[in-house]
Design an enzyme around this catalytic site. Structure first.
Site, mmCIF file in Angstrom:
data_model
loop_
_atom_site.group_PDB
_atom_site.id
_atom_site.type_symbol
_atom_site.label_atom_id
_atom_site.label_comp_id
_atom_site.label_asym_id
_atom_site.label_seq_id
_atom_site.Cartn_x
_atom_site.Cartn_y
_atom_site.Cartn_z
ATOM 1 N N LYS A 147 -40.487 5.377 37.175
ATOM 2 C CA LYS A 147 -41.302 5.563 36.480
ATOM 3 C C LYS A 147 -41.439 4.493 35.323
ATOM 4 C CE LYS A 147 -43.448 7.982 32.367
ATOM 5 N NZ LYS A 147 -43.458 9.146 31.732
ATOM 6 N N SER A 149 -43.518 2.654 32.370
ATOM 7 C CA SER A 149 -44.358 2.981 31.223
ATOM 8 C C SER A 149 -44.784 1.632 30.612
ATOM 9 C CB SER A 149 -44.105 3.950 30.236
ATOM 10 O OG SER A 149 -43.793 5.387 31.099
ATOM 11 N N GLY A 173 -46.267 5.114 34.550
ATOM 12 C CA GLY A 173 -45.893 5.789 33.518
ATOM 13 C C GLY A 173 -47.194 6.270 32.380
ATOM 14 N N ILE A 190 -46.868 9.356 36.442
ATOM 15 C CA ILE A 190 -46.524 10.420 35.685
ATOM 16 C C ILE A 190 -47.080 10.213 34.340
ATOM 17 C CG2 ILE A 190 -44.277 11.581 34.581
ATOM 18 C CD1 ILE A 190 -42.674 10.414 36.969
#
Length: 278
Positions: A147, A149, A173, A190
């Site tokens: 993930k 971000s 992310g 996510i």
């Protein structure tokens, strides 16, 4: 570059050991789809409110999270694992993860009974996982994805490109750059905003998978300001307040986080209403 080279030199021995001693094939775990990083509901006394958590999960079960391939089951047990054996494993993994070296990531993956997804959240940690380290870690048989971000689409695209032969999966992310991430090969996201606008995020995922890029772009534009509001601007307090407006239980923040002021709440509402969500 010197730091990245040093990290890779530390990781390679562990990776070779893991690859040479693990006869089992790489875990077949499809990460594709949208996931909400669940907000923890607290009671007014700041205890975890498991009843409200179950209520939120039941509502999320009606949404096509994971791209309509595996929504949350309302019958899923919510009790945390307990017992001496479970506690011992948890303590062991926590101790390994606390090592101040990425070598600890390999050891966590070696010890973990489930596949590991790397998290790179520089806004919280102050650093990105180095690109070269991610590419090397992707070779570990129990590290299946990342993930990311950070919002650097060039970096994300390079990770997808350089790990494709490993079966490594990359997830955005943040909902703010979800479309761009799909365009360069990410398999999902996510996203904190999924706690509030889960259905539109799943719709954006479907549009991208179907190649309907104009519709996807229009939808992405409407998600950027609400996403910024519940992440960078107002954080967890903003996310929990927005959840309340859309029928979920957000509840209070746990100290030391403070609730939104009246002015902040109005700004948050405007970010959603100006884009047609309220």
């Amino acid at each position: 570059m010197a730091l990245a080279a040093r990290l890779i030199s530390l990781l390679r021995p562990a990776l070779r050991r893991g690859l040479s001693t693990a006869p089992a094939p790489r875990p077949a775990l499809d990460l594709a789809g949208i996931y909400p990083p669940l907000a923890t509901p607290f009671s007014p006394t700041q205890d975890v409110d498991y009843a409200q958590l179950e209520g939120n999960l039941r509502r999320y079960a009606g949404l096509p999270f994971r791209g309509e391939r595996g929504p949350v089951a309302p019958q899923a047990p919510l009790a945390p694992r307990s017992g001496a054996r479970g506690a011992a494993r948890r303590d062991t993994l926590a101790g390994i993860a606390a090592q101040p070296s990425p070598l600890g990531m390999c050891k966590v993956a070696d010890a973990s009974p489930v596949p590991v997804v790397l998290y790179s959240v520089p806004a919280n940690t102050g650093l990105d996982l180095p690109l070269e380290a991610v590419v090397t870690l992707a070779q570990h048989p129990n590290i299946v994805g990342l993930k990311d971000s950070g919002g650097d689409i060039t970096r994300l695209a390079l990770i997808v490109h350089k790990t494709r032969q490993e079966g490594f999966q990359v997830l955005a992310g943040s909902a703010g750059f979800l479309l761009a991430s799909y365009a360069v090969g990410a398999v999902g996201g996510i996203c904190a905003l999924a706690n509030v606008l889960g259905a539109p995020l799943c719709q954006l995922e479907r549009l991208c998978r179907e190649g309907r890029w104009q519709e996807a772009r229009d939808l992405q534009h409407r998600l950027i300001e609400p996403n910024t509001a519940v992440t960078r601007r107002f954080g967890i307090a903003g996310l929990k307040k927005a959840m309340e407006w859309f029928g979920y239980y957000g509840g209070p923040c746990r100290a030391p986080l403070a609730p939104l002021s009246a002015g902040q709440e109005q700004e948050l509402r405007e970010a959603f209403s100006a884009n047609g969500w309220l």
